[in-house]
Enzyme design. Sequence first.
Site, short mmCIF file in Angstrom:
data_model
loop_
_atom_site.label_atom_id
_atom_site.label_comp_id
_atom_site.label_asym_id
_atom_site.label_seq_id
_atom_site.Cartn_x
_atom_site.Cartn_y
_atom_site.Cartn_z
N ASP A 192 76.17 85.18 119.64
CA ASP A 192 75.76 85.76 118.36
C ASP A 192 74.39 86.44 118.53
O ASP A 192 73.68 86.22 119.52
CB ASP A 192 75.72 84.68 117.27
CG ASP A 192 75.87 85.28 115.87
OD1 ASP A 192 75.73 86.51 115.72
OD2 ASP A 192 76.11 84.52 114.91
N GLU A 229 74.10 84.58 105.06
CA GLU A 229 73.58 83.63 106.06
C GLU A 229 72.53 82.69 105.45
O GLU A 229 72.57 82.36 104.27
CB GLU A 229 73.07 84.39 107.29
CG GLU A 229 74.20 85.20 107.94
CD GLU A 229 73.84 85.79 109.29
OE1 GLU A 229 73.14 85.17 110.08
OE2 GLU A 229 74.32 86.92 109.58
#
Length: 631
Positions: A327, A519
């Site tokens: 990521d 997020e």
Amino acid sequence: MGASLPAFVRRPEILWSALAVAIAAAVVTVFLVVPGNSADAQVYRDPEAPIAERVEDLVGRMTIEEKVGQMTQAVVGAVDAYPGDITDLGIGSLLSGGSDALHDTPEAWAEMIDGYQRDALDTRLGIPLVYGIDAVHGNTALPGAVVFPHNIGLGAAHDPELAGRAAAITAEETRVAGVHWNFAPCVCVARDSRWGRTYESYGEDPGLAVEYAPSVVQGYQGDDLTANTSVLATAKHYVGDGGTEYGTSTTEDYLLDQGVVTLTEAELRSIHLAPFRTAVDAGVGSVMVSFSSVDLGYGPLKTHGDEYLISGVLKGELGFDGFVVSDWQGVDQISEDYAESVRTAINAGIDMVMVPFEYRTFISTLLAEVEAGRVSESRIDDAVSRILTQKFALGLFEQPYADTSGAADVGSDEHRAVAREAAAASQVLLRNEDDLLPLAGDESIYVAGSGADSLGRQLGGWSGSWQGSVEAVNEGTSILAGLEQVAPGAAITYSEDASEPIGDADVGIVVVAEDPYAEGLGDAGAGEHDMLVSDEDAAAIEAVCGEIDCVVIVVSGRPIEIEPHLDDVDALVAAWLPGSEGAGVADPLFGETPYDGRLPVSWPRLVDDEPLNVGDDGYDPLYPLGYGLQT
Ligand code: BGC
Ligand code: BGC
């Protein structure tokens, strides 16, 4: 006469033997000078050869620098600063980050990506690059694209087949813009709704993600990855991202996101690993590793460096043969020492690194690690083989450039009809006193609340930008416009803050909403997003529901603390983040479709009751998992 002719005319065999010598010399030169190049045909360029043979042939021709280039993924903005780098470094992949919504048309996107592709093909071996994006609920980086409900709504619909159809449309609207690879689906299992990514999950019940993963992967990838309607899918985030404990994150002000999951291995497997198994079985081409750490009782370990979970379990036990991508800067979080981070990540089994900024440093660091013998060449070959296998499967060697012939279908009525169907199917009816719903459609209706006429709020995060925005950049229909469309016979008065007089309205609809987030910035308590009804929306409920019969519709990425506001509320609907088609919210309200959705997460009475999951000791939700009235 004859004697004056040149020798090769009188004796043609001289010419032939001279030619033969020249050809032989050329062949020998190629053979000796170009590393790994044999005199045989280039198998990797032969579309008829099996992919495994093409991969083996190509890897055999590559230098270590070319291999490390393939393992590198950079964000567009970073390579733009050094225009020669794609060719000079042989960079294998580019991505657009969540906020890199750069172009308004598929053609303009395609032109940009084709330009990078030309640079990639300009390398010695001409290896195409693969371009990735987060089209997590539609290709929202393209303003005219259709936007589907976020996963939590699809989970509420309990209809994996419908989610698969949505994914297929997203794939079409993504590949047509030149993008080959989607960083979706999130097969995360959200176990604490305070997590800012709860809406990216199909729900708290692992059974949902287990069922959705194959259908959605198939929707994205289609039967044939080379098709102009397919994209490579990504099961993310491996593994346990939805199970982090509140307060364990060390990233900025985040509370849960990127934090630590503390579970037994059996729990980790049954809750969080299970959906990866079905995604792998469905042939998912890539898996993205989670920022979070797993603690199985021996202390927390960043998943990006976890060889047991990546190489042992995912690649070994589950038999995953696609490639593993890290990521966004996730590798950097392994250690303070960058070389140690890179070495640990690659040795753990990460195949491609989403660097995405300092890719020159990444490349030189990995090369030095290989040179020093701390990362083996066989590990590098395995990583590169996995990446190239997917590039061949995508047909990029034969068709490296975009095919925009389907551009006119982006955001078509047909595509929007599926998004509307998905939005309607995801509505969950939580209260319906005296059968207030469905409405007849000829009432006088008073509409209020921050979510009523706000496309941006109903789209949520990952919509045109990473965090999303109240001012939407995507095209679509607000819920208010949807009400007007579905019930043209209704007399609608709209006042966001309910300041207009209510007069003789028959019924009120108050659409309360969360503002968009993504997020860890959406972790409840980390910033502005606290899972509470805003003061303005609370005032609107009070003003409208205190006066007349009323429906409250909640537009949110997760349950919010609604109980204190319900006293005068007759009907309550969870609309989740329904996407670009507000008419889908209106459909069941007016009986055009039934209310059929069921809660994919437990709805707490108070935010502080989280984490709250069915089966917990003393489980006492406002509405339990699976709850939903039918009409
Ligand atoms: C997210 C991923 C996403 C990536 C690329 C990360 O911050 O965690 O889900 O795919 O960025 O935008
Ligand atoms: C990017 C996202 C990424 C995030 C991670 C943003 O700037 O646009 O793609 O997920 O940073 O921090």
